[in-house]
Scaffold this motif. Sequence first.
Motif, PDB file in Angstrom:
ATOM      1  N   THR A   1      27.369  34.636  27.453  1.00 30.59           N
ATOM      2  CA  THR A   1      27.192  33.936  28.721  1.00 30.59           C
ATOM      3  C   THR A   1      28.526  33.485  29.298  1.00 30.59           C
ATOM      4  N   ILE A   2      29.394  32.911  28.475  1.00 34.21           N
ATOM      5  CA  ILE A   2      30.663  32.417  29.017  1.00 34.21           C
ATOM      6  C   ILE A   2      31.542  33.571  29.488  1.00 34.21           C
ATOM      7  N   LYS A   3      31.514  34.684  28.793  1.00 34.69           N
ATOM      8  CA  LYS A   3      32.282  35.852  29.256  1.00 34.69           C
ATOM      9  C   LYS A   3      31.759  36.327  30.611  1.00 34.69           C
ATOM     10  N   SER A   4      30.453  36.399  30.740  1.00 30.61           N
ATOM     11  CA  SER A   4      29.861  36.824  32.013  1.00 30.61           C
ATOM     12  C   SER A   4      30.138  35.808  33.111  1.00 30.61           C
ATOM     13  N   LEU A   5      30.021  34.529  32.768  1.00 28.10           N
ATOM     14  CA  LEU A   5      30.255  33.493  33.760  1.00 28.10           C
ATOM     15  C   LEU A   5      31.700  33.505  34.257  1.00 28.10           C
ATOM     16  N   ARG A   6      32.654  33.722  33.363  1.00 27.67           N
ATOM     17  CA  ARG A   6      34.061  33.808  33.791  1.00 27.67           C
ATOM     18  C   ARG A   6      34.260  34.992  34.741  1.00 27.67           C
ATOM     19  N   SER A   7      33.610  36.104  34.450  1.00 24.51           N
ATOM     20  CA  SER A   7      33.699  37.265  35.335  1.00 24.51           C
ATOM     21  C   SER A   7      33.096  36.945  36.706  1.00 24.51           C
ATOM     22  N   ILE A   8      31.957  36.281  36.706  1.00 15.28           N
ATOM     23  CA  ILE A   8      31.301  35.891  37.955  1.00 15.28           C
ATOM     24  C   ILE A   8      32.193  34.940  38.750  1.00 15.28           C
ATOM     25  N   GLN A   9      32.800  33.981  38.069  1.00 15.45           N
ATOM     26  CA  GLN A   9      33.692  33.038  38.752  1.00 15.45           C
ATOM     27  C   GLN A   9      34.836  33.768  39.447  1.00 15.45           C
ATOM     28  N   ARG A  10      35.420  34.740  38.753  1.00 19.34           N
ATOM     29  CA  ARG A  10      36.519  35.505  39.366  1.00 19.34           C
ATOM     30  C   ARG A  10      36.017  36.292  40.575  1.00 19.34           C
ATOM     31  N   LYS A  11      34.878  36.930  40.428  1.00 15.83           N
ATOM     32  CA  LYS A  11      34.355  37.764  41.512  1.00 15.83           C
ATOM     33  C   LYS A  11      33.911  36.947  42.726  1.00 15.83           C
ATOM     34  N   LEU A  12      33.434  35.743  42.492  1.00 13.95           N
ATOM     35  CA  LEU A  12      32.987  34.894  43.602  1.00 13.95           C
ATOM     36  C   LEU A  12      34.103  34.030  44.178  1.00 13.95           C
ATOM     37  N   GLY A  13      35.268  34.062  43.562  1.00 11.26           N
ATOM     38  CA  GLY A  13      36.369  33.192  43.969  1.00 11.26           C
ATOM     39  C   GLY A  13      36.658  33.200  45.456  1.00 11.26           C
ATOM     40  N   LYS A  14      36.823  34.372  46.016  1.00 13.40           N
ATOM     41  CA  LYS A  14      37.155  34.462  47.440  1.00 13.40           C
ATOM     42  C   LYS A  14      35.995  33.969  48.313  1.00 13.40           C
ATOM     43  N   THR A  15      34.775  34.268  47.894  1.00  9.21           N
ATOM     44  CA  THR A  15      33.597  33.879  48.672  1.00  9.21           C
ATOM     45  C   THR A  15      33.399  32.372  48.700  1.00  9.21           C
ATOM     46  N   VAL A  16      33.647  31.713  47.576  1.00  3.15           N
ATOM     47  CA  VAL A  16      33.400  30.272  47.492  1.00  3.15           C
ATOM     48  C   VAL A  16      34.670  29.436  47.684  1.00  3.15           C
ATOM     49  N   ARG A  17      35.777  30.073  47.949  1.00  4.01           N
ATOM     50  CA  ARG A  17      37.055  29.376  48.103  1.00  4.01           C
ATOM     51  C   ARG A  17      36.981  28.169  49.039  1.00  4.01           C
ATOM     52  N   PRO A  18      36.262  28.235  50.171  1.00  2.00           N
ATOM     53  CA  PRO A  18      36.216  27.065  51.059  1.00  2.00           C
ATOM     54  C   PRO A  18      35.605  25.818  50.411  1.00  2.00           C
ATOM     55  N   TYR A  19      34.921  25.994  49.296  1.00  6.76           N
ATOM     56  CA  TYR A  19      34.223  24.880  48.664  1.00  6.76           C
ATOM     57  C   TYR A  19      34.972  24.297  47.480  1.00  6.76           C
ATOM     58  N   TYR A  20      36.105  24.876  47.100  1.00 14.45           N
ATOM     59  CA  TYR A  20      36.896  24.331  45.989  1.00 14.45           C
ATOM     60  C   TYR A  20      37.337  22.923  46.307  1.00 14.45           C
ATOM     61  N   GLY A  21      37.047  22.008  45.399  1.00 12.02           N
ATOM     62  CA  GLY A  21      37.502  20.636  45.550  1.00 12.02           C
ATOM     63  C   GLY A  21      36.728  19.826  46.572  1.00 12.02           C
ATOM     64  N   GLY A  22      35.693  20.380  47.111  1.00 11.28           N
ATOM     65  CA  GLY A  22      34.883  19.658  48.102  1.00 11.28           C
ATOM     66  C   GLY A  22      33.418  19.863  47.800  1.00 11.28           C
ATOM     67  N   THR A  23      32.607  19.591  48.769  1.00 15.39           N
ATOM     68  CA  THR A  23      31.176  19.808  48.630  1.00 15.39           C
ATOM     69  C   THR A  23      30.765  20.875  49.625  1.00 15.39           C
TER      70      THR A  23
END
Length: 133
Positions: free
Chosen positions: A104-126
């Motif tokens: 799960t953690i390996k998959s989740l890390r991959s998902i985090q990398r792949k979604l990084g650009k998509t969710v970037r506006p939400y880093y550090g905020g809500t």
Amino acid sequence: MAGSDVAASALLADDETALLRRALLEWGGPARCGDQLAVGMGFESERDLLDQCSRLRRALADDVPLAPVDWARILLAVEIVFVSDLVGTGFEWPTTTGRSDETTIKSLRSIQRKLGKTVRPYYGGTPSDAGNE
């Protein structure tokens, strides 16, 4: 809207989408949170979290394009439900999902990398903050 809607198939492998769907299901089972945590994750209430998890699971299954705010909510809800023993599934994750922590953690890390650009506006905020930028 902070970005454009995108379907899971354009971002993730099928097994990663399956992991997200399974993790969101945990909120209606062993995982429990109150309204404050649900609001902190970008939902209106605990009831809204449960309703939205159902909607988001269907959208992932049907490969419906999702807004970046939905991707941010999915990612945060999955991170919390997987890791937290207080409100999420935590130590019981392998028992309730049939998935090992290691896989799960390996998959989740991959998902985090792949979604990084998509969710970037939400880093550090809500999620509600990002729409106001």
